[in-house]
Design a protein around this motif. Structure first.
Motif, short mmCIF file in Angstrom:
data_model
loop_
_atom_site.label_atom_id
_atom_site.label_comp_id
_atom_site.label_asym_id
_atom_site.label_seq_id
_atom_site.Cartn_x
_atom_site.Cartn_y
_atom_site.Cartn_z
N SER A 203 0.82 -1.21 0.00
CA SER A 203 0.00 0.00 0.00
C SER A 203 0.85 1.26 0.00
O SER A 203 0.32 2.37 -0.11
N LYS A 204 2.17 1.10 0.13
CA LYS A 204 3.09 2.24 0.17
C LYS A 204 4.18 2.02 -0.88
O LYS A 204 5.21 1.41 -0.59
N PRO A 205 3.96 2.52 -2.09
CA PRO A 205 4.89 2.25 -3.20
C PRO A 205 6.35 2.63 -2.90
O PRO A 205 7.27 2.00 -3.45
N THR A 206 6.57 3.62 -2.06
CA THR A 206 7.96 4.01 -1.79
C THR A 206 8.74 2.90 -1.09
O THR A 206 9.97 2.84 -1.18
N THR A 207 8.03 1.99 -0.39
CA THR A 207 8.72 0.91 0.31
C THR A 207 9.18 -0.19 -0.63
O THR A 207 9.92 -1.10 -0.23
N LEU A 208 8.74 -0.13 -1.90
CA LEU A 208 9.14 -1.15 -2.88
C LEU A 208 10.54 -0.88 -3.41
O LEU A 208 11.07 -1.68 -4.19
N ILE A 209 11.14 0.22 -2.98
CA ILE A 209 12.50 0.55 -3.36
C ILE A 209 13.33 0.70 -2.09
O ILE A 209 12.95 1.43 -1.17
N TRP A 210 14.44 -0.01 -2.02
CA TRP A 210 15.32 0.00 -0.86
C TRP A 210 16.67 0.57 -1.29
O TRP A 210 17.45 -0.09 -1.96
N ASN A 211 16.92 1.81 -0.93
CA ASN A 211 18.21 2.43 -1.21
C ASN A 211 19.17 2.13 -0.06
O ASN A 211 19.03 2.65 1.04
N ILE A 212 20.13 1.27 -0.32
CA ILE A 212 21.07 0.86 0.71
C ILE A 212 22.14 1.95 0.88
O ILE A 212 22.73 2.39 -0.10
#
Length: 273
Positions: free
Chosen positions: A104-113
């Motif tokens: 439900s939170k599209p920003t969490t589908l990207i993980w910038n390490i």
């Protein structure tokens, strides 16, 4: 004559010493070459078998023949380790060592390490699905949405590894809710009512996944992308076929069910291009 001889000898000795000192080479100082590093971004996607996942649609059917609808999905990934060819394994240890994924939170589908990673070809990547004992303790997350994943203290505390909610259509063609929630399991002396007063121990159900990454290269001063896909149907397929008509719609306080989920998780993730 003796004095002159001594002076000649002294001058000769001084000349020899000056010659030796002047011919002595400066020691070579080896300046270590700085290890070139890059960054990594992980992108998560989700599917139902060969189909893309559409939330709130009951068009999907698992191996047991249950019609499924996925309403929401949240989970934790932690302790990522990159196995770089001809280099030591690189454990991600920065503040991004643990990541929360929420459809439900599209920003969490990207993980910038945030970690800087030595350049090189990455042979494989491993990570923990969920949280290990060191990370999984109550109040580790103080803000939502992560704090909303809290697992009841009486059941072991800490946080859900995964919350997947949806519906299935039962044998009477009635749509029933399910809560596919994974976390710490319990052992009970009372195996009839599973009263929490009879808990005798707890079971850590997190598990490690290792995936080959033959096309992943960390480049100096660049951000490389690793794409990881979850096949949700695999939670219900291998090695155990999950039938909601048999297992029911809730798995909390059921270590047998949690262990099946854990064992089914070995092939849920894959690396995609």
């Amino acid at each position: 004559m003796k004095i002159k001889s001594k002076l000649k000898f002294a001058l000769l000795l001084m000349t020899i010493l000056v010659f030796i000192v002047s011919c002595k080479k400066d020691p070579i100082t080896e300046v270590p070459v700085p290890l070139e590093k890059g960054k990594l971004k992980i992108e998560f996607s989700h599917a139902m078998g060969n189909d893309s996942l559409i939330l709130n649609s009951n068009q999907y059917i698992n191996e047991a023949g249950n019609n499924l609808e996925i309403v929401d999905l949240m989970y934790f990934i932690s302790d990522v380790t990159l196995f770089i060819h001809d280099n030591s394994p690189k454990l991600i240890t920065d503040i991004t060592a643990c990541h929360y994924v929420d459809l439900s939170k599209p920003t969490t589908l990207i993980w910038n390490i945030l970690d800087s990673i030595p350049k090189g070809n990455v042979d494989s990547v491993s990570f923990i699905f969920g949280l290990n004992e060191q990370r999984n303790h109550s109040f580790a997350f103080v803000n939502p949405p992560e704090s909303n994943m809290a697992w009841p203290d009486i059941l072991g505390g800490g946080y859900h590894y995964m919350m997947m909610n949806g519906t299935w259509t039962d044998a009477q063609q009635i749509q029933q809710p399910f809560n596919f929630h994974m976390g710490i399991g319990q052992l009970y002396s009372d195996t009839i009512t599973y009263n929490t007063n009879s808990i005798t121990g707890y079971v850590q159900n997190y598990f490690k996944i290792t995936l080959p990454t033959p096309m992943l290269t960390i480049s100096a001063n660049n951000t490389s992308i690793l794409k990881i896909k979850m096949n949700i149907l695999s939670w219900f397929t291998t090695p155990h076929i999950w039938d909601f008509n048999v297992m029911g719609g809730s798995v909390m306080q059921n270590q047998r069910a949690l262990n099946i989920i854990k064992e089914n998780g070995f092939d849920v993730f894959s690396v995609v291009q």
